[in-house]
Design a protein around this motif. Structure first.
Motif, mmCIF file in Angstrom:
data_model
loop_
_atom_site.group_PDB
_atom_site.id
_atom_site.type_symbol
_atom_site.label_atom_id
_atom_site.label_comp_id
_atom_site.label_asym_id
_atom_site.label_seq_id
_atom_site.Cartn_x
_atom_site.Cartn_y
_atom_site.Cartn_z
ATOM 1 N N CYS A 168 0.829 -1.192 0.000
ATOM 2 C CA CYS A 168 0.000 0.000 0.000
ATOM 3 C C CYS A 168 0.870 1.252 0.000
ATOM 4 O O CYS A 168 2.040 1.198 0.375
ATOM 5 N N GLY A 169 0.291 2.332 -0.423
ATOM 6 C CA GLY A 169 1.019 3.578 -0.461
ATOM 7 C C GLY A 169 0.090 4.765 -0.646
ATOM 8 O O GLY A 169 -1.078 4.607 -0.999
ATOM 9 N N SER A 170 0.659 5.964 -0.413
ATOM 10 C CA SER A 170 -0.129 7.174 -0.510
ATOM 11 C C SER A 170 0.792 8.372 -0.701
ATOM 12 O O SER A 170 1.915 8.400 -0.176
ATOM 13 N N LEU A 171 0.299 9.351 -1.433
ATOM 14 C CA LEU A 171 0.979 10.633 -1.534
ATOM 15 C C LEU A 171 0.807 11.361 -0.207
ATOM 16 O O LEU A 171 -0.315 11.529 0.269
ATOM 17 N N LEU A 172 1.920 11.750 0.410
ATOM 18 C CA LEU A 172 1.852 12.523 1.653
ATOM 19 C C LEU A 172 1.694 14.003 1.371
ATOM 20 O O LEU A 172 1.002 14.719 2.080
#
Length: 173
Positions: A168-172
């Motif tokens: 999983c990942g996300s733009l901070l």
């Protein structure tokens, strides 16, 4: 209204929406502040992918999670295991799985554009697992340019699919 100090004040209890296009004409809300002060960004790139099936053997190479649980922005590819950055920014990534069988000098490496980078490597060894299960997890924060991609390179091991593994990942920002 805007007092002399430059502060913008809204005197109602309605949420504040920042949208592209008029929302009453089908525009899209990009940022919302509700009347409790909670900020949401519904278009913020993020994903969570899992691996279908039960235990499977993985040869050394890119670990591909083949089922999207969510994929806001469609930036994670379930065919090649790549998350491609839609914009330049700082991103957070996390991957985990359980594995069976003894491990010796095994690695999980986040890779940027196919190469390791400082702080991206995780090494694990456990020669007491035998037929039992153990876990491996890796997290990193990395600056990416638009169109850079991130994958996870895993050493050969028997991993478990389903809810026992995810990327999983996300733009901070």
């Amino acid at each position: 209204y805007m007092p002399n100090n430059g502060e913008v004040i809204f005197n109602n209890q309605n949420p504040i929406n920042f949208a592209t296009g008029a929302t009453n004409l089908g525009g899209t809300t990009r940022l919302r502040i509700d009347n409790n002060g909670i900020i949401t960004t519904p278009s913020q790139p993020s994903f969570r992918a899992t691996k279908s099936g039960g235990p499977y053997s993985h040869s050394t190479g890119t670990f591909v999670w083949d089922q999207n649980q969510h994929n806001t922005g469609s930036n994670y590819n379930t065919s090649n295991g790549r998350f491609t950055a839609p914009v330049a920014g700082v991103y957070l990534f996390h991957a985990y799985s359980i594995y069976t069988g003894n491990s010796s000098n095994d690695t999980w490496d986040f890779q940027k554009n196919g190469s390791n980078f400082p702080g991206s490597r995780l090494h694990f060894t456990n020669n007491g697992v035998g037929g039992a299960w153990d876990n491996v997890t890796n997290t990193c924060i990395v600056s990416l340019s638009a169109n850079d991609y991130v994958t996870l390179r895993a050493s050969g091991q028997e991993y478990h699919g389903g809810d026992w593994t995810a990327f999983c990942g996300s733009l901070l920002g």
